[in-house]
Design a protein around this motif. Structure first.
Motif, PDB file in Angstrom:
ATOM      1  N   ARG A  43       0.812  -1.113   0.043  1.00 14.86           N
ATOM      2  CA  ARG A  43      -0.074   0.012  -0.067  1.00 14.86           C
ATOM      3  C   ARG A  43       0.577   1.282   0.064  1.00 14.86           C
ATOM      4  NH1 ARG A  43      -0.532  -2.207   5.092  1.00 14.86           N
ATOM      5  NH2 ARG A  43       0.120  -1.097   6.856  1.00 14.86           N
ATOM      6  N   ASP A  44       2.111   1.133   0.487  1.00 10.35           N
ATOM      7  CA  ASP A  44       3.173   2.282   0.511  1.00 10.35           C
ATOM      8  C   ASP A  44       3.871   2.510  -0.881  1.00 10.35           C
ATOM      9  OD1 ASP A  44       3.715   1.459   3.767  1.00 10.35           O
ATOM     10  OD2 ASP A  44       2.144   2.776   3.123  1.00 10.35           O
ATOM     11  N   ALA A  45       3.552   1.517  -1.953  1.00 14.04           N
ATOM     12  CA  ALA A  45       4.532   1.291  -3.054  1.00 14.04           C
ATOM     13  C   ALA A  45       4.053   2.562  -4.015  1.00 14.04           C
ATOM     14  CB  ALA A  45       4.462  -0.033  -3.568  1.00 14.04           C
ATOM     15  N   PRO A  46       5.022   3.287  -4.591  1.00 15.80           N
ATOM     16  CA  PRO A  46       4.491   4.118  -5.602  1.00 15.80           C
ATOM     17  C   PRO A  46       4.509   3.608  -6.760  1.00 15.80           C
ATOM     18  CG  PRO A  46       6.871   4.351  -5.075  1.00 15.80           C
ATOM     19  CD  PRO A  46       6.543   3.464  -4.125  1.00 15.80           C
ATOM     20  N   ILE A  47       3.372   3.999  -7.816  1.00 14.55           N
ATOM     21  CA  ILE A  47       3.453   3.722  -9.326  1.00 14.55           C
ATOM     22  C   ILE A  47       4.013   4.663  -9.922  1.00 14.55           C
ATOM     23  CG2 ILE A  47       1.744   3.025 -10.875  1.00 14.55           C
ATOM     24  CD1 ILE A  47       1.974   0.949  -8.823  1.00 14.55           C
ATOM     25  N   THR A  48       4.958   4.555 -10.961  1.00 10.27           N
ATOM     26  CA  THR A  48       5.459   5.518 -11.779  1.00 10.27           C
ATOM     27  C   THR A  48       4.741   5.017 -13.041  1.00 10.27           C
ATOM     28  OG1 THR A  48       7.308   5.162 -10.518  1.00 10.27           O
ATOM     29  CG2 THR A  48       7.588   6.298 -12.847  1.00 10.27           C
ATOM     30  N   TRP A  49       4.288   6.145 -13.641  1.00 14.98           N
ATOM     31  CA  TRP A  49       3.713   5.954 -15.085  1.00 14.98           C
ATOM     32  C   TRP A  49       4.673   6.681 -16.264  1.00 14.98           C
ATOM     33  CZ3 TRP A  49      -0.717   3.572 -16.801  1.00 14.98           C
ATOM     34  CH2 TRP A  49      -1.628   2.965 -15.704  1.00 14.98           C
ATOM     35  N   THR A  50       4.728   5.903 -17.326  1.00 11.25           N
ATOM     36  CA  THR A  50       5.463   6.562 -18.384  1.00 11.25           C
ATOM     37  C   THR A  50       4.874   6.517 -19.822  1.00 11.25           C
ATOM     38  OG1 THR A  50       7.517   5.631 -17.533  1.00 11.25           O
ATOM     39  CG2 THR A  50       7.623   6.072 -19.965  1.00 11.25           C
ATOM     40  N   PRO A  51       4.251   7.695 -20.186  1.00  7.25           N
ATOM     41  CA  PRO A  51       4.806   8.965 -19.664  1.00  7.25           C
ATOM     42  C   PRO A  51       3.540   9.391 -18.395  1.00  7.25           C
ATOM     43  CG  PRO A  51       3.133   9.254 -21.625  1.00  7.25           C
ATOM     44  CD  PRO A  51       3.610   7.829 -21.558  1.00  7.25           C
ATOM     45  N   GLN A  52       3.841  10.440 -17.876  1.00  9.28           N
ATOM     46  CA  GLN A  52       3.287  10.576 -16.461  1.00  9.28           C
ATOM     47  C   GLN A  52       1.862  11.113 -16.499  1.00  9.28           C
ATOM     48  OE1 GLN A  52       5.694  13.283 -14.325  1.00  9.28           O
ATOM     49  NE2 GLN A  52       7.215  11.810 -13.525  1.00  9.28           N
ATOM     50  N   SER A  53       1.501  11.692 -17.716  1.00  9.60           N
ATOM     51  CA  SER A  53       0.109  12.157 -18.108  1.00  9.60           C
ATOM     52  C   SER A  53       0.016  11.733 -19.674  1.00  9.60           C
ATOM     53  CB  SER A  53      -0.082  13.525 -17.765  1.00  9.60           C
ATOM     54  OG  SER A  53       1.022  14.494 -18.420  1.00  9.60           O
ATOM     55  N   LEU A  54      -1.451  12.218 -20.114  1.00 11.02           N
ATOM     56  CA  LEU A  54      -1.580  12.052 -21.475  1.00 11.02           C
ATOM     57  C   LEU A  54      -2.396  13.273 -21.943  1.00 11.02           C
ATOM     58  CD1 LEU A  54      -2.899   8.236 -21.950  1.00 11.02           C
ATOM     59  CD2 LEU A  54      -0.513   9.602 -22.945  1.00 11.02           C
ATOM     60  N   PHE A  55      -2.274  13.848 -22.940  1.00 11.53           N
ATOM     61  CA  PHE A  55      -3.130  15.172 -23.336  1.00 11.53           C
ATOM     62  C   PHE A  55      -3.608  14.501 -24.707  1.00 11.53           C
ATOM     63  CE2 PHE A  55      -3.846  18.852 -26.170  1.00 11.53           C
ATOM     64  CZ  PHE A  55      -5.021  19.544 -25.357  1.00 11.53           C
ATOM     65  N   ILE A  56      -5.051  14.224 -25.096  1.00 10.39           N
ATOM     66  CA  ILE A  56      -5.744  13.677 -26.051  1.00 10.39           C
ATOM     67  C   ILE A  56      -6.835  14.643 -26.710  1.00 10.39           C
ATOM     68  CG2 ILE A  56      -6.882  11.574 -27.066  1.00 10.39           C
ATOM     69  CD1 ILE A  56      -5.717  10.145 -24.238  1.00 10.39           C
ATOM     70  N   PRO A  57      -6.290  15.552 -27.928  1.00 13.89           N
ATOM     71  CA  PRO A  57      -7.292  16.012 -28.465  1.00 13.89           C
ATOM     72  C   PRO A  57      -7.900  15.377 -29.589  1.00 13.89           C
ATOM     73  CG  PRO A  57      -5.192  16.500 -29.381  1.00 13.89           C
ATOM     74  CD  PRO A  57      -4.918  15.670 -28.265  1.00 13.89           C
ATOM     75  N   ILE A  58      -9.388  15.200 -29.501  1.00 11.68           N
ATOM     76  CA  ILE A  58      -9.940  14.190 -30.262  1.00 11.68           C
ATOM     77  C   ILE A  58     -11.309  14.989 -30.706  1.00 11.68           C
ATOM     78  CG2 ILE A  58     -10.987  13.370 -28.238  1.00 11.68           C
ATOM     79  CD1 ILE A  58     -10.858  10.645 -29.803  1.00 11.68           C
ATOM     80  N   GLY A  59     -11.851  14.429 -32.030  1.00 12.50           N
ATOM     81  CA  GLY A  59     -13.288  14.862 -32.427  1.00 12.50           C
ATOM     82  C   GLY A  59     -14.049  13.807 -32.266  1.00 12.50           C
ATOM     83  N   PRO A  60     -15.549  14.474 -32.572  1.00 17.76           N
ATOM     84  CA  PRO A  60     -16.604  13.310 -32.690  1.00 17.76           C
ATOM     85  C   PRO A  60     -16.358  12.312 -33.992  1.00 17.76           C
ATOM     86  CG  PRO A  60     -17.625  15.518 -32.600  1.00 17.76           C
ATOM     87  CD  PRO A  60     -16.015  15.528 -32.807  1.00 17.76           C
ATOM     88  N   GLY A  61     -16.626  11.006 -33.689  1.00 18.45           N
ATOM     89  CA  GLY A  61     -16.282   9.942 -34.631  1.00 18.45           C
ATOM     90  C   GLY A  61     -14.879   9.384 -34.520  1.00 18.45           C
ATOM     91  N   GLU A  62     -14.065   9.748 -33.816  1.00 23.26           N
ATOM     92  CA  GLU A  62     -12.990   9.347 -33.803  1.00 23.26           C
ATOM     93  C   GLU A  62     -12.637   8.562 -32.661  1.00 23.26           C
ATOM     94  OE1 GLU A  62     -10.397  12.889 -35.791  1.00 23.26           O
ATOM     95  OE2 GLU A  62     -10.492  13.080 -33.571  1.00 23.26           O
ATOM     96  N   THR A  63     -11.237   7.730 -32.826  1.00 21.24           N
ATOM     97  CA  THR A  63     -10.783   6.748 -31.749  1.00 21.24           C
ATOM     98  C   THR A  63      -9.397   7.018 -31.592  1.00 21.24           C
ATOM     99  OG1 THR A  63     -12.634   5.119 -32.168  1.00 21.24           O
ATOM    100  CG2 THR A  63     -10.542   4.407 -30.863  1.00 21.24           C
ATOM    101  N   ASP A  64      -8.944   7.184 -30.485  1.00 19.37           N
ATOM    102  CA  ASP A  64      -7.538   7.417 -30.303  1.00 19.37           C
ATOM    103  C   ASP A  64      -6.960   6.208 -29.400  1.00 19.37           C
ATOM    104  OD1 ASP A  64      -4.993   9.587 -30.120  1.00 19.37           O
ATOM    105  OD2 ASP A  64      -5.170   8.413 -28.405  1.00 19.37           O
ATOM    106  N   VAL A  65      -5.618   5.740 -29.673  1.00 19.71           N
ATOM    107  CA  VAL A  65      -5.229   4.640 -28.836  1.00 19.71           C
ATOM    108  C   VAL A  65      -3.616   5.051 -28.427  1.00 19.71           C
ATOM    109  CG1 VAL A  65      -4.276   2.163 -28.708  1.00 19.71           C
ATOM    110  CG2 VAL A  65      -6.521   2.752 -29.837  1.00 19.71           C
ATOM    111  N   GLN A  66      -3.371   5.155 -27.100  1.00 23.43           N
ATOM    112  CA  GLN A  66      -2.117   5.511 -26.629  1.00 23.43           C
ATOM    113  C   GLN A  66      -1.562   4.156 -25.851  1.00 23.43           C
ATOM    114  OE1 GLN A  66      -0.604   8.534 -27.495  1.00 23.43           O
ATOM    115  NE2 GLN A  66      -2.434   9.320 -28.321  1.00 23.43           N
TER     116      GLN A  66
END
Length: 375
Positions: A43-66
């Protein structure tokens, strides 16, 4: 025991060999907390994400996979991934779990964002409503406990499609290390194209880390992009001898390189990232997701002792002394045993404390050394 009349100094340099009673296998996605009493609770273990955040610009009818990955610093059993509300209306993750994590393990995750074609900019119009920006978290959970840190995801509604269009929209490459010929490292290629809806002066192309270590691009720029023009790019994935050694030692796992293990004792290395079109001001959407799989690989077992050398002194009248050390492996070792070799063998015994049936990767295991004085 013969009585010692002078101070008896024994410098014992311990050479202890770790022997697997069964064939060495690679760690499956299974794990449990280490037996080291100094290991922090999950419960004390940190989780490190790579990358730390995602910014996803997307429009209607679109699908994005990161393609992202995370690393847990200790073992976690029954882990799963959750997406917070209202982000979970548009974003899903794979795998969701449950799955087990070993200490230091890196796990690859696909983040898929889908916006319905009939979504509207304001509530009550069309078939649904999407605010201009949706912010949420992807988090690791186990046993009702949430683990920090989460992956921050920002979805931004755009009125028009992204400037860059890739064909195909994502690439998966497989490199077989056994296919190497002579001094030529194994490789695999894929041909892609992209178009732009905007004029971009001085555009460049690059692969993100850690993908850029394993992927070469035939076109990197600078180049002036003209709307409607199709630009070809050849992607070449490769695995050098230095890369193989770095992967085997675990040096790259903290950088987002994941190991996918099988029951047969073979491992596949998975490297993911994106190819981006950018200029001095910004990175242009959409990026090209790329996943490279290297395998099967046979990673040699490597164990590390802490401390690496033990020096002990027995004073007059002292019959025996115990010393606790730890051993860590880069792979899973089933049914391990300990053997003492060399001139110290008659005086030293080594035992796992407590007894273990498996050593998990990057999980320290205590070993007690019992040294007795010569008679």
């Amino acid at each position: 025991m013969k009585k010692l009349t002078t101070v008896l100094t024994m410098l014992l340099v311990l050479s202890i060999c770790l022997v697997a009673a069964a064939p060495v296998t690679f760690a499956a996605d299974q794990g449990q907390p280490g037996t080291n009493p100094n290991t922090p609770e999950p419960r004390d273990a940190p989780i490190t994400w790579t990358p730390q955040s995602l910014f996803i610009p997307i429009g209607p009818g679109e699908t994005d996979v990161q393609h992202v990955s995370f690393t847990s610093q200790v073992a976690i059993q029954g882990a799963s991934l959750t997406v917070s509300f209202p982000l979970n209306r548009y974003v899903t993750v794979s795998p969701q779990g449950p799955f087990d994590l070993t200490a230091g393990q890196t796990k690859a995750v696909d983040v898929m964002t889908t916006i319905p074609a009939n979504v509207a900019a304001t509530d009550g119009e069309g078939g649904g409503w999407l605010p201009p920006i949706v912010l949420g978290l992807v988090q690791v959970r186990a046993g009702g406990q949430e683990y920090n840190w989460p992956l921050v995801v920002t979805v931004m509604r755009v009125a028009r499609p992204p400037a860059i269009r890739w064909t195909p929209p994502e690439v998966k490459l497989f490199v077989d290390p056994s296919a190497a010929t002579g001094t030529t490292p194994p490789s695999a290629q894929a041909s892609v194209t992209f178009t732009t809806s905007e004029a971009i002066a001085g555009a460049r192309l690059r692969a993100t880390a850690p993908l850029n270590r394993f992927l070469d691009l035939s076109q990197t720029g600078p180049i002036d992009l003209v709307p409607g023009t199709t630009y070809p790019v050849m992607l070449t994935a490769h695995l050098s001898a230095d890369d193989s050694e770095a992967i085997a030692s675990g040096a790259l796992q903290q950088e987002g390189v994941a190991i996918d293990n099988s029951d047969s004792g073979e491992a596949r290395i998975i490297v993911s990232g994106w190819v981006e079109v950018y200029d001095a001001q910004r990175v242009y959407q959409r990026t090209l997701p790329v996943v490279i799989t290297f395998g099967p690989l046979h990673i040699p077992p490597v164990v590390a002792w802490r401390p690496p050398v033990v020096t002990l002194r027995l004073t007059p009248g002292q019959i025996a002394v115990d010393r606790v050390v730890t051993v860590t492996s880069n792979i899973t070792i089933e049914n391990p045993t300990l053997r003492v070799t060399g001139a110290i063998a008659p005086y030293v015994t080594a035992t796992f404390t407590p007894a273990v049936t498996r050593i998990l990767p990057r999980t320290p295991v205590p070993v007690t050394l019992h040294i007795t004085s010569p008679t």
